[in-house]
Design an enzyme around this catalytic site. Structure first.
Site, short mmCIF file in Angstrom:
data_model
loop_
_atom_site.label_atom_id
_atom_site.label_comp_id
_atom_site.label_asym_id
_atom_site.label_seq_id
_atom_site.Cartn_x
_atom_site.Cartn_y
_atom_site.Cartn_z
N ASN A 155 -4.19 -12.44 -1.93
CA ASN A 155 -3.79 -11.17 -2.43
C ASN A 155 -2.08 -11.04 -2.44
O ASN A 155 -1.58 -11.21 -1.14
CB ASN A 155 -4.07 -10.06 -1.79
CG ASN A 155 -3.58 -8.52 -2.43
OD1 ASN A 155 -3.82 -8.31 -3.40
ND2 ASN A 155 -2.56 -8.19 -1.50
N GLU A 156 -1.63 -10.91 -3.51
CA GLU A 156 -0.16 -10.76 -3.67
C GLU A 156 0.76 -11.74 -2.79
O GLU A 156 1.44 -11.51 -1.47
CB GLU A 156 0.34 -9.53 -3.06
CG GLU A 156 -0.07 -8.52 -4.29
CD GLU A 156 0.44 -7.07 -4.05
OE1 GLU A 156 1.42 -7.01 -2.96
OE2 GLU A 156 -0.16 -6.05 -4.49
N ASN A 211 -2.07 -7.20 -9.95
CA ASN A 211 -1.59 -5.78 -9.21
C ASN A 211 -0.29 -5.26 -10.07
O ASN A 211 0.77 -6.07 -10.32
CB ASN A 211 -1.42 -5.91 -7.87
CG ASN A 211 -2.56 -6.23 -7.15
OD1 ASN A 211 -3.61 -6.18 -7.67
ND2 ASN A 211 -2.31 -6.41 -5.75
N GLU A 242 -5.04 -3.78 -8.82
CA GLU A 242 -4.42 -2.83 -8.31
C GLU A 242 -3.31 -1.89 -8.93
O GLU A 242 -2.63 -2.67 -9.74
CB GLU A 242 -3.64 -3.15 -6.92
CG GLU A 242 -4.35 -3.32 -5.60
CD GLU A 242 -3.39 -3.90 -4.43
OE1 GLU A 242 -2.66 -3.06 -4.18
OE2 GLU A 242 -3.84 -4.80 -3.69
N SER A 253 -1.48 2.42 5.48
CA SER A 253 -0.27 1.70 4.72
C SER A 253 0.53 0.67 5.53
O SER A 253 1.18 1.43 6.37
CB SER A 253 0.32 2.39 3.81
OG SER A 253 1.59 1.63 3.07
N LYS A 273 1.12 8.12 3.50
CA LYS A 273 1.14 7.54 2.15
C LYS A 273 -0.11 7.22 1.53
O LYS A 273 -0.64 6.28 1.69
CB LYS A 273 2.24 6.23 1.97
CG LYS A 273 2.68 5.91 0.58
CD LYS A 273 3.31 4.59 0.74
CE LYS A 273 4.03 4.38 -0.71
NZ LYS A 273 4.79 3.09 -0.91
C1 BG6 Z 1 0.00 -3.78 -2.39
C2 BG6 Z 1 -0.91 -4.33 -1.53
O1 BG6 Z 1 1.17 -4.37 -2.47
O2 BG6 Z 1 0.51 -2.58 -2.62
C3 BG6 Z 1 -1.64 -3.25 -0.53
O3 BG6 Z 1 -1.91 -5.10 -2.06
C4 BG6 Z 1 -0.89 -2.07 -0.46
O4 BG6 Z 1 -2.29 -3.76 0.61
C5 BG6 Z 1 -0.26 -1.40 -1.66
O5 BG6 Z 1 -1.26 -1.30 0.53
C6 BG6 Z 1 0.64 -0.33 -1.53
O6 BG6 Z 1 1.87 -0.72 -1.09
P1 BG6 Z 1 2.03 0.49 0.29
O7 BG6 Z 1 3.10 -0.24 0.78
O8 BG6 Z 1 2.45 1.65 -0.49
O9 BG6 Z 1 1.13 0.51 1.25
#
Ligand code: BG6
Length: 474
Positions: free
Chosen positions: A165-166, A302, A380, A435, A442
């Site tokens: 992932n990412e 995503n 996502e 997060s 958040k």
């Molecule tokens: C994505 C990730 O980048 O963004 C997640 O795959 C992450 O794991 C989501 O939680 C949101 O980012 P954040 O930093 O707001 O939790």
């Protein structure tokens, strides 16, 4: 009926309508049933800001969350396997309790008509391997491929795989932005090398999946972050092209073309030179990428936000907004560009730009420039927001999230109507979760998690999401 509802009805039955999670962000239970440590455990403890336990306690409460997903019209879920539940040190003997947990989880999904889409790596590198250099150590690639092979063979009930992932988020957060361990700032050599090495790990896992004839589909997930010049001047356009090369183009080229094209390398080399940095590509690497580039069955995209960029020649510096205090983030990348606010573009409390057109632009670009991406799933997309708890059994009002998802689904539908093959949408996230660098305030979930009691409450967005999902079944 809203116009979106009507338009969603035009989607084919079976369009994937899902919710996303990641093991470390939802499971909790970090010390049970033989699980090994990840790169996060000691780091979070030392930092003392928040604990990954019990998170949303998905390790124990997954039947309840899957039931909610079903009740609220979802037909798919993204989960990740925690590498350290299967191999506590990242390699060696598998841990039977961890293996059994994922069999239970996948069975529960399938029994409820929820298709699992499973990632093998979602930011949670085993601590043992992290201490040895993580993705900067090429041995990590071998261990990852062994772990992937084990999972492909063991979890034959899974038909939809994502390797990593990412890749960029991990590399960027670890080595450029400095908000993930080991917290390096603008260590550009590591930032680019980690991307290349992660990509090799992905490619080797895909090649192995196909060689061994495993059943099902395989791909990877990139977060795409369009970079727009602001204001639109030639210097700012060049800055945007440089940042885009680092954040998007390098990995998209490597994944779907199996080469870093001359244009991409010209931009990357300029960025590396400006930062006295180097990328090492070993003999044979590009053959591995080439072979995999046509073998991905689909692409997980995503999308959260774009950046708006102006040229910048000063020294690199950044500050990360991990608290939700608006206006506390900044990013200036030496010889590349600095992030600026574009008037009229709203931002979240964490300074993320809200810009649905960016999703449309990226879907079109991927379809146009990277046909080997084949079918695309939005894996996502969602809004981080400080949802307000209203009491037990009280609906949580998250109209802002509804607006956000509404606008992004519209962008998806527009790209689709212009021929982009998008076959699914996963909201981030199914339920509120931990997060990484922001902790627990958040929230992204369709379902609210009371982190004290682990009770779930329904948000308005869940009802709305159900209404949309329902149209896909009728
Ligand atoms: C994505 C990730 O980048 O963004 C997640 O795959 C992450 O794991 C989501 O939680 C949101 O980012 P954040 O930093 O707001 O939790």
């Amino acid at each position: 009926m809203t116009s979106l509802l009507k338009r969603v009805q035009s989607l084919p039955k079976g369009f994937v309508w899902g919710g996303a999670t990641a093991a470390y962000q939802v499971e909790g239970a970090t010390k049970v049933d033989g699980k090994g440590k990840t790169m996060w455990d000691d780091y979070l403890k030392a930092q003392g800001r928040f604990s990954p336990d019990p998170a949303s306690d998905f390790y124990h409460l997954y039947p309840e969350d899957i039931e909610l997903a079903k009740l609220y019209g979802l037909n798919a879920i993204r989960v990740s396997i925690a590498w350290t539940r299967i191999f506590p040190k990242g390699y060696g003997e598998p841990n039977p309790a961890g293996v059994a947990y994922y069999h239970r989880l996948f069975k529960c999904c399938l029994d409820n008509g929820i298709t699992p889409y499973v990632s093998l790596h979602h930011f949670d590198s085993p601590k043992t391997l992290f201490d040895d250099g993580d993705w900067l150590n090429r041995k990590n690639i071998d261990y990852f491929v062994d772990y992937a092979d084990f999972c492909f063979k063991e979890f034959s009930e899974v038909k939809n795989w994502f390797t990593i992932n990412e890749l960029i988020s991990l590399a960027f957060s670890q080595y450029i932005q400095g908000n993930f361990p080991p917290n390096h700032h603008f260590d550009v050599t590591s930032g680019i090398q980690a991307q290349h090495n992660e990509l090799l790990a992905h490619a080797r896992a895909v090649n192995l999946f196909k060689e061994k004839g495993y059943q099902g589909r395989i791909g990877l997930i990139h977060v795409l972050q369009p970079v727009y010049p602001y204001p639109d001047t030639p210097a700012n356009e060049h800055a945007a092209a440089l940042e885009d090369a680092f954040m998007n183009r390098f990995l998209l080229d490597g994944t779907f073309k199996g080469e870093y094209t001359p244009k991409t390398m010209a931009l990357i080399n300029e960025l590396l030179e400006a930062n006295d940095a180097k990328l090492k590509i070993e003999p044979g690497d590009m053959d591995i990428l080439k072979k995999a580039s046509t073998q991905n069955d689909y692409f997980g995209m995503n999308y959260y936000q774009p950046s708006f960029v102006a040229a910048y020649e000063g020294e690199s510096t950044n500050s990360f907004n991990g608290t939700g205090e608006k206006g506390t983030s900044s990013f200036k990348f030496q010889g590349v560009g600095q992030h600026v606010k574009k008037p009229g573009v709203p931002t979240t409390d964490w300074d993320w730009n809200i810009y649905p057109a960016g999703m449309y632009d990226m879907l079109k670009r991927v379809a146009r420039e990277y046909p080997n991406s084949k079918t695309i799933y939005i894996t996502e997309n969602g809004l981080g927001y400080k949802d307000k708890y209203e009491g037990i059994g009280q609906l949580i009002d998250d109209e802002k999230r509804i607006d956000f998802i509404d606008q992004h689904v519209e962008a998806l539908l527009k790209a689709r109507s212009e021929g982009v093959d998008v076959q699914g949408y996963f909201v981030w996230s199914l339920q509120d979760q931990f997060s990484w660098a922001n902790g627990y305030n958040k929230r992204y979930g369709l379902f609210y998690v009371n982190f004290e009691t682990q009770a779930r409450e329904i948000k308005k967005s869940a009802l709305w999401f159900k209404e949309l999902g329902q149209t896909l079944k009728d």
